[in-house]
Scaffold this motif. Structure first.
Motif, PDB file in Angstrom:
ATOM      1  N   LEU A  11      13.052  46.416  46.441  1.00  0.00           N
ATOM      2  CA  LEU A  11      13.538  45.558  45.361  1.00  0.00           C
ATOM      3  C   LEU A  11      12.433  45.092  44.409  1.00  0.00           C
ATOM      4  O   LEU A  11      12.654  45.029  43.197  1.00  0.00           O
ATOM      5  N   PRO A  12      11.225  44.787  44.909  1.00  0.00           N
ATOM      6  CA  PRO A  12      10.163  44.399  43.963  1.00  0.00           C
ATOM      7  C   PRO A  12       9.875  45.486  42.931  1.00  0.00           C
ATOM      8  O   PRO A  12       9.667  45.176  41.753  1.00  0.00           O
ATOM      9  N   LYS A  22      12.789  45.585  40.356  1.00  0.00           N
ATOM     10  CA  LYS A  22      12.697  44.470  39.400  1.00  0.00           C
ATOM     11  C   LYS A  22      11.560  44.698  38.404  1.00  0.00           C
ATOM     12  O   LYS A  22      11.686  44.379  37.216  1.00  0.00           O
ATOM     13  N   ALA A  39      12.727  47.163  35.832  1.00  0.00           N
ATOM     14  CA  ALA A  39      13.619  46.502  34.867  1.00  0.00           C
ATOM     15  C   ALA A  39      12.817  45.696  33.849  1.00  0.00           C
ATOM     16  O   ALA A  39      13.113  45.715  32.644  1.00  0.00           O
ATOM     17  N   ARG A  40      11.772  44.992  34.318  1.00  0.00           N
ATOM     18  CA  ARG A  40      10.927  44.216  33.395  1.00  0.00           C
ATOM     19  C   ARG A  40      10.219  45.132  32.409  1.00  0.00           C
ATOM     20  O   ARG A  40      10.140  44.840  31.207  1.00  0.00           O
ATOM     21  N   GLY A  55      18.337  44.339  32.939  1.00  0.00           N
ATOM     22  CA  GLY A  55      18.327  43.732  34.268  1.00  0.00           C
ATOM     23  C   GLY A  55      18.958  44.663  35.280  1.00  0.00           C
ATOM     24  O   GLY A  55      19.428  45.750  34.947  1.00  0.00           O
ATOM     25  N   LEU A  56      18.944  44.244  36.532  1.00  0.00           N
ATOM     26  CA  LEU A  56      19.603  45.017  37.578  1.00  0.00           C
ATOM     27  C   LEU A  56      21.087  44.637  37.609  1.00  0.00           C
ATOM     28  O   LEU A  56      21.431  43.450  37.534  1.00  0.00           O
ATOM     29  N   GLU A  65      24.435  43.529  38.907  1.00  0.00           N
ATOM     30  CA  GLU A  65      24.707  42.645  40.044  1.00  0.00           C
ATOM     31  C   GLU A  65      25.604  43.358  41.061  1.00  0.00           C
ATOM     32  O   GLU A  65      26.663  43.894  40.724  1.00  0.00           O
TER      33      GLU A  65
END
Length: 339
Positions: free
Chosen positions: A16-17, A20, A23-24, A35-36, A38
């Motif tokens: 997940l890191p 993310k 995405a950034r 963003g991811l 949901e």
């Protein structure tokens, strides 16, 4: 593509890191928030995986970020089930972003009555609805041929070359790139060309998997700063032994650049106690706390190159352009801008 307004990212639990961070970086590259999607990816009490996507994905260009690292089977099933959920939700296209492709070491039959697991995994991914693969440093290049869908294989060597030119500035004429076995010569040669360094080989003979019987250095390493290059560091036994052999052959220092830090079992302890001055790995596999705490292990990010590759795939532009310094240096400017 005209019918796809935005690329959408969704992630499993494997890293997940990194998801993310991608995405950034995509937000930075595009100047628009990414963003991811949901969703929940969780397990029932008996270990079965359940996926629920909370956003509308109909007609969208979907990218699933999920390395199939340890636990390989759980992470692979998450990837397949997420893909199935997206396909049944009418996503326009599903691309699997697999920074570390598990089961890649089982790419051929080495003896009678053994599987070719990499081909089986490829079949499962296509059957689950995945239409494109984006990965990094496949253990064997021929795995791309196991798929009847496009496979984009990124390389860590251009990123490592930037790192080497930054961290060994003023010492580049002392470098020698080392392949830890004959099979990795092509990978080592690619990096050696990028940093304009000579190449040497540590030839090894295995008695059985995980055990090395004998090692011999082919090439001159006397008073050289040796950079061992490989795609996978699992238990680090071979790597640490190769470093010892190089030091015995007269090397001045030994450093290692490894694409995927699997770091199983005693790997971290072995690296910390070895003669290697540093081990550099990428974050394709989420590093454990022990890896992050190790004083001689350094992690380079892959989010910038994956983010740009996803944008290029979405735009329908070249991914192979990311192998060139002219394209890569700007997206790693914050790290290596002064190199």
């Amino acid at each position: 593509m005209p019918t796809m307004t935005e690329p959408k990212l969704i992630a499993g639990n494997a890293n997940l890191p990194l998801a993310k961070a991608i995405a950034r970086r995509m937000t930075m590259h595009r100047g628009a928030h990414t963003g991811l999607v949901e969703a929940r990816v969780e397990r029932f009490n008996d270990g079965e995986i359940f996926v629920e996507v909370f956003e509308n994905v109909r007609g969208e260009d979907m990218f699933i970020i999920q390395p199939t690292s340890n636990p390989a089977n759980d992470n692979l099933m998450e990837l397949l089930i997420i893909s199935d959920a997206l396909r049944r939700s009418s996503a326009a296209r599903i691309t699997a972003v697999i920074p570390y492709f598990g089961y890649a070491r089982q790419d051929r039959r080495t003896k009678a009555r053994t599987p070719i697991s990499a081909k089986l995994v490829a079949n499962m991914m296509v059957e689950a609805g995945i239409e494109r693969i984006l990965t990094m440093d496949l253990h064997a290049a021929q795995i791309q041929g196991f798929f009847d869908i496009p496979v984009d294989n990124l390389y860590a060597s251009p990123i490592f070359a930037l790192d080497i030119r930054t961290h060994f500035k003023g010492q580049l004429d002392q470098l020698t790139v080392i392949s830890p076995d004959v099979g990795g010569v092509a990978r080592a040669r690619e990096l050696a060309k990028r940093v304009n360094a000579p190449l040497a080989i540590v030839d090894k003979r295995r008695e059985k998997p995980g055990e090395v019987a004998e090692m011999t250095v082919i090439g001159n390493v006397q008073d050289k700063i040796c950079l061992i290059v490989d795609d996978i560091c699992d238990t680090a036994g071979t790597l640490c032994k190769a470093a010892e052999v190089l030091m015995q052959a007269g090397a001045k220092e030994v450093h290692s650049y490894i694409s995927h830090g699997v770091m199983s079992g005693p790997a971290v302890e072995r690296v910390q106690n070895s003669v290697m001055k540093s081990l550099v790995i990428s974050d394709t596999i989420q590093p454990t706390e022990a890896v992050k705490a190790a004083t001689n292990i350094r992690i380079v990010p892959t989010a910038p190159v994956f983010a740009q590759a996803i944008v290029n795939i979405w735009n329908g532009t070249s991914v192979s352009s990311l192998f060139e310094d002219a394209t890569l240096i700007p997206i790693y400017e914050s790290l290596y801008g002064g190199e």
